[in-house]
Design an enzyme around this catalytic site. Sequence first.
Site, PDB file in Angstrom:
ATOM      1  N   ALA A   1      11.767   0.648  -0.746  1.00 23.76           N
ATOM      2  CA  ALA A   1      11.158  -0.658  -1.379  1.00 23.76           C
ATOM      3  C   ALA A   1       9.429  -0.578  -1.058  1.00 23.76           C
ATOM      4  O   ALA A   1       8.835  -0.509  -2.297  1.00 23.76           O
ATOM      5  CB  ALA A   1      11.603  -2.046  -0.537  1.00 23.76           C
TER       6      ALA A   1
ATOM      7  N   HIS B   1      -0.558   3.177  10.320  1.00 24.11           N
ATOM      8  CA  HIS B   1      -0.895   1.709  10.073  1.00 24.11           C
ATOM      9  C   HIS B   1       0.086   0.913  11.071  1.00 24.11           C
ATOM     10  O   HIS B   1      -0.325  -0.353  11.269  1.00 24.11           O
ATOM     11  CB  HIS B   1      -0.606   1.399   8.565  1.00 24.11           C
ATOM     12  CG  HIS B   1       0.914   1.270   8.215  1.00 24.11           C
ATOM     13  ND1 HIS B   1       1.515   2.526   7.933  1.00 24.11           N
ATOM     14  CD2 HIS B   1       1.751   0.327   8.034  1.00 24.11           C
ATOM     15  CE1 HIS B   1       2.907   2.053   7.871  1.00 24.11           C
ATOM     16  NE2 HIS B   1       2.973   0.719   7.821  1.00 24.11           N
ATOM     17  N   ARG B   2       1.043   1.495  11.667  1.00 29.35           N
ATOM     18  CA  ARG B   2       1.990   0.928  12.597  1.00 29.35           C
ATOM     19  C   ARG B   2       1.649   1.102  14.025  1.00 29.35           C
ATOM     20  O   ARG B   2       1.564   0.136  14.755  1.00 29.35           O
ATOM     21  CB  ARG B   2       3.429   1.197  12.223  1.00 29.35           C
ATOM     22  CG  ARG B   2       3.696   0.667  10.759  1.00 29.35           C
ATOM     23  CD  ARG B   2       4.970  -0.132  10.647  1.00 29.35           C
ATOM     24  NE  ARG B   2       5.146  -1.189  11.371  1.00 29.35           N
ATOM     25  CZ  ARG B   2       5.879  -2.020  11.577  1.00 29.35           C
ATOM     26  NH1 ARG B   2       7.162  -1.879  10.951  1.00 29.35           N
ATOM     27  NH2 ARG B   2       5.806  -3.270  12.205  1.00 29.35           N
TER      28      ARG B   2
ATOM     29  N   LEU C   1       2.483   2.560   2.446  1.00 27.82           N
ATOM     30  CA  LEU C   1       2.272   3.349   3.444  1.00 27.82           C
ATOM     31  C   LEU C   1       3.516   4.079   4.081  1.00 27.82           C
ATOM     32  O   LEU C   1       3.168   4.904   5.150  1.00 27.82           O
ATOM     33  CB  LEU C   1       1.389   2.699   4.510  1.00 27.82           C
ATOM     34  CG  LEU C   1       0.113   1.912   4.259  1.00 27.82           C
ATOM     35  CD1 LEU C   1      -0.423   1.086   5.051  1.00 27.82           C
ATOM     36  CD2 LEU C   1      -0.772   3.171   3.884  1.00 27.82           C
TER      37      LEU C   1
ATOM     38  N   GLY D   1      10.157   7.245   3.865  1.00 29.12           N
ATOM     39  CA  GLY D   1      11.571   6.735   4.138  1.00 29.12           C
ATOM     40  C   GLY D   1      11.812   5.298   3.948  1.00 29.12           C
ATOM     41  O   GLY D   1      12.995   5.100   3.937  1.00 29.12           O
TER      42      GLY D   1
ATOM     43  N   CYS E   1      14.197  -8.260   9.788  1.00 25.93           N
ATOM     44  CA  CYS E   1      12.727  -7.409  10.248  1.00 25.93           C
ATOM     45  C   CYS E   1      11.785  -8.463  10.624  1.00 25.93           C
ATOM     46  O   CYS E   1      10.979  -8.043  11.658  1.00 25.93           O
ATOM     47  CB  CYS E   1      12.524  -6.936   9.181  1.00 25.93           C
ATOM     48  SG  CYS E   1      13.276  -5.437   8.600  1.00 25.93           S
TER      49      CYS E   1
ATOM     50  N   ALA F   1       0.906  -1.351  -0.090  1.00 26.70           N
ATOM     51  CA  ALA F   1      -0.057  -0.098  -0.129  1.00 26.70           C
ATOM     52  C   ALA F   1       1.003   1.216  -0.073  1.00 26.70           C
ATOM     53  O   ALA F   1       0.432   2.364  -0.093  1.00 26.70           O
ATOM     54  CB  ALA F   1      -0.954   0.015   1.342  1.00 26.70           C
TER      55      ALA F   1
ATOM     56  N   HIS G   1      15.404   2.254   9.612  1.00 30.42           N
ATOM     57  CA  HIS G   1      15.806   1.450  10.998  1.00 30.42           C
ATOM     58  C   HIS G   1      17.029   1.324  11.038  1.00 30.42           C
ATOM     59  O   HIS G   1      17.818   0.991  10.042  1.00 30.42           O
ATOM     60  CB  HIS G   1      14.814   0.572  11.342  1.00 30.42           C
ATOM     61  CG  HIS G   1      13.579   0.597  11.467  1.00 30.42           C
ATOM     62  ND1 HIS G   1      12.533  -0.263  10.759  1.00 30.42           N
ATOM     63  CD2 HIS G   1      12.707   1.271  12.162  1.00 30.42           C
ATOM     64  CE1 HIS G   1      11.432   0.100  11.244  1.00 30.42           C
ATOM     65  NE2 HIS G   1      11.385   0.994  12.043  1.00 30.42           N
TER      66      HIS G   1
ATOM     67  N   ARG H   1      12.668   8.087  12.831  1.00 32.05           N
ATOM     68  CA  ARG H   1      11.607   7.494  13.497  1.00 32.05           C
ATOM     69  C   ARG H   1      11.737   7.432  15.097  1.00 32.05           C
ATOM     70  O   ARG H   1      10.886   7.472  15.818  1.00 32.05           O
ATOM     71  CB  ARG H   1      11.154   6.160  12.870  1.00 32.05           C
ATOM     72  CG  ARG H   1      11.022   5.982  11.254  1.00 32.05           C
ATOM     73  CD  ARG H   1      10.206   4.726  11.018  1.00 32.05           C
ATOM     74  NE  ARG H   1       9.849   4.660   9.612  1.00 32.05           N
ATOM     75  CZ  ARG H   1       9.391   3.457   9.001  1.00 32.05           C
ATOM     76  NH1 ARG H   1       9.066   2.551  10.072  1.00 32.05           N
ATOM     77  NH2 ARG H   1       9.097   3.455   7.703  1.00 32.05           N
TER      78      ARG H   1
ATOM     79  N   ASN I   1       8.124  -4.862   0.606  1.00 32.81           N
ATOM     80  CA  ASN I   1       7.762  -3.847   1.655  1.00 32.81           C
ATOM     81  C   ASN I   1       8.966  -3.374   2.526  1.00 32.81           C
ATOM     82  O   ASN I   1       8.743  -2.832   3.746  1.00 32.81           O
ATOM     83  CB  ASN I   1       6.726  -4.214   2.342  1.00 32.81           C
ATOM     84  CG  ASN I   1       5.085  -3.750   1.875  1.00 32.81           C
ATOM     85  OD1 ASN I   1       5.277  -2.703   1.556  1.00 32.81           O
ATOM     86  ND2 ASN I   1       4.008  -4.527   2.476  1.00 32.81           N
TER      87      ASN I   1
ATOM     88  N   GLU J   1      10.463   2.468  18.012  1.00 29.70           N
ATOM     89  CA  GLU J   1      10.231   1.448  16.766  1.00 29.70           C
ATOM     90  C   GLU J   1      10.671   0.153  17.244  1.00 29.70           C
ATOM     91  O   GLU J   1      11.152  -0.660  16.639  1.00 29.70           O
ATOM     92  CB  GLU J   1      10.680   1.885  15.718  1.00 29.70           C
ATOM     93  CG  GLU J   1      10.067   3.225  14.902  1.00 29.70           C
ATOM     94  CD  GLU J   1       9.195   3.184  13.818  1.00 29.70           C
ATOM     95  OE1 GLU J   1       9.366   2.384  13.101  1.00 29.70           O
ATOM     96  OE2 GLU J   1       8.206   4.058  13.911  1.00 29.70           O
TER      97      GLU J   1
HETATM   98  O1  SUG Z   1       7.559   0.410   8.999  1.00 26.32           O
HETATM   99  N1  SUG Z   1       6.785  -1.540   5.997  1.00 26.32           N
HETATM  100  C1  SUG Z   1       7.501  -1.533   7.379  1.00 26.32           C
HETATM  101  C2  SUG Z   1       8.997  -2.376   7.196  1.00 26.32           C
HETATM  102  C3  SUG Z   1       9.552  -2.618   8.672  1.00 26.32           C
HETATM  103  C4  SUG Z   1      10.892  -3.292   8.427  1.00 26.32           C
HETATM  104  N2  SUG Z   1      11.286  -3.501   9.666  1.00 26.32           N
HETATM  105  C5  SUG Z   1      12.781  -3.381  10.168  1.00 26.32           C
HETATM  106  N3  SUG Z   1      13.525  -2.440   9.489  1.00 26.32           N
HETATM  107  N4  SUG Z   1      12.848  -3.914  11.410  1.00 26.32           N
HETATM  108  C6  SUG Z   1       8.088  -0.044   7.569  1.00 26.32           C
HETATM  109  O2  SUG Z   1       8.459   0.682   6.967  1.00 26.32           O
HETATM  110  C7  SUG Z   1       5.042  -1.121   4.529  1.00 26.32           C
HETATM  111  C8  SUG Z   1       3.695  -1.451   4.459  1.00 26.32           C
HETATM  112  C9  SUG Z   1       3.109  -0.740   3.219  1.00 26.32           C
HETATM  113  O3  SUG Z   1       3.385   0.038   2.826  1.00 26.32           O
HETATM  114  O4  SUG Z   1       2.121  -1.501   2.800  1.00 26.32           O
HETATM  115  C10 SUG Z   1       5.650  -1.261   5.930  1.00 26.32           C
HETATM  116  O5  SUG Z   1       4.999  -0.809   6.760  1.00 26.32           O
END
Ligand code: SUG
Length: 443
Positions: free
Chosen positions: A27, A137-138, A21, A24, A365, A19, A248, A212, A359, A174
């Site tokens: 991907a 969303h998180r 969402l 930064g 992760c 999505a 991160h 973050r 994603n 985070e």
């Molecule tokens: O928070 N992606 C997550 C990926 C988290 C990776 N975690 C670590 N590096 N530990 C984020 O950026 C994408 C969801 C979307 O776009 O649909 C997302 O939330």
Amino acid sequence: MSNREWQFDGLVGPTHNYAGLATGNLAAAHNAGMVSNPRMAALQGLEKMLFVRNLGMKQAFLPPHYRPLVFELKRLGFLGSLGESLDAAYTQAPHLLAALYSSSFMWAANAATVTPSPDAADGKTHLTPANLTSHYHRSVEAAFSERLLNRIFHNKKLFSIHNALPPVELMADEGAANHMRVNNNDNKNSLNIFVYGKSHEVTLRTQKHPPRQQRAASEAIARLHGLDAEHIMLLQQSPEAIDRGVFHNDVIAMNTTRLMVVHEGAFIPEHQKKLAAYFAARPELQFFEVRADELSVEDAVSTYLFNSQLLELPDQTFALVSPSECSNHAGVRGVVDRLMGQGALHHVHYLDVRESMRNGGGPACLRLRIVLDAEREESLHPGVVLTDQKYLLLKKWVETHYRDRLQFSDLRDPAFVTELDAAYQALAELIGMPDLYDPWRGY
Ligand code: SUG
């Protein structure tokens, strides 16, 4: 009593989708709108868990959070029947609907920050769920993470599960993705490193992407967990690295026990030096700095080398479980060859976790590390421990309930919600937590 590092992987949810969402996260932004394959994503995750377990590591999993969060849809004013709520959100605020369907809880490294019992003043294992306030969303993950951790680590004599920090910018947290624990396997005097991107006094700032993690949040967690102030290090991420996609710390540094591998551009120069000096003074530890001329920050982000799972195996050799994106990259090969040549690393394995990688989530992760002694191991809720039999049951469950194609327009269909509900209820039974999910109560 001996302590072992467990890997708790987030089990990918049946609504895994792209999505766009996450700010930064290059991907995720790049792949926004792509058709996802939740079944493949979950199977790739399961294969990784089984692989790591077969390397000799202890492996468990965190069940997926219930999605969509219907309760939250109502809270945002999308009222009426389920069909009406979904339709209204789909047409009026598609980004909110996407947020409430996200499977982002699968990146378990963001679920919580963990302090193993030997590091805590009161001798308990401490876990603080991350509030993940940087993204809506998180942020909705925090409540269920807290519920889940309380269920899995239910023995309150051994575990202390804290509330997530206040969900405000000043306390943005985070989780373990910004934490590293250095320990020479004696579980004495561990160094707990907290990495942050912003603080009220930071002068160096990012230009493109927002940082973050707040330093004040890391400090609060260190206090809550009873860490000894002498064994804490707070390091600021390099703003240039964040602007190049290092959202991160686990995208630019990796460590386990006495081994640390970090890119030379991970932290602000003063803190990069401080970290190197800590290791230089302790010859029993191993420190590798990857130079930009070996692997640029951009290539570190595109290959996700630093998001490999770095594991110390029971025979005390070190293994790297890397995303398959690393396997053909000359710079990565150079770094890996150097680590192997110097005897720091003994095995490298490339695994396909492409659905998650799209994603911005690599092997590291997808997992939360928790160091446990034998008494604590025995106290865990057994339904979440990965055994051969549990692997087969989960695989069958995924194959029965997950779609192999999901696109945004599918999210407005109430029949999909019914399908998802059946999947969640079946899983709850399978793991011996029949009352884990109750969407009408908000979990
Ligand atoms: O928070 N992606 C997550 C990926 C988290 C990776 N975690 C670590 N590096 N530990 C984020 O950026 C994408 C969801 C979307 O776009 O649909 C997302 O939330």
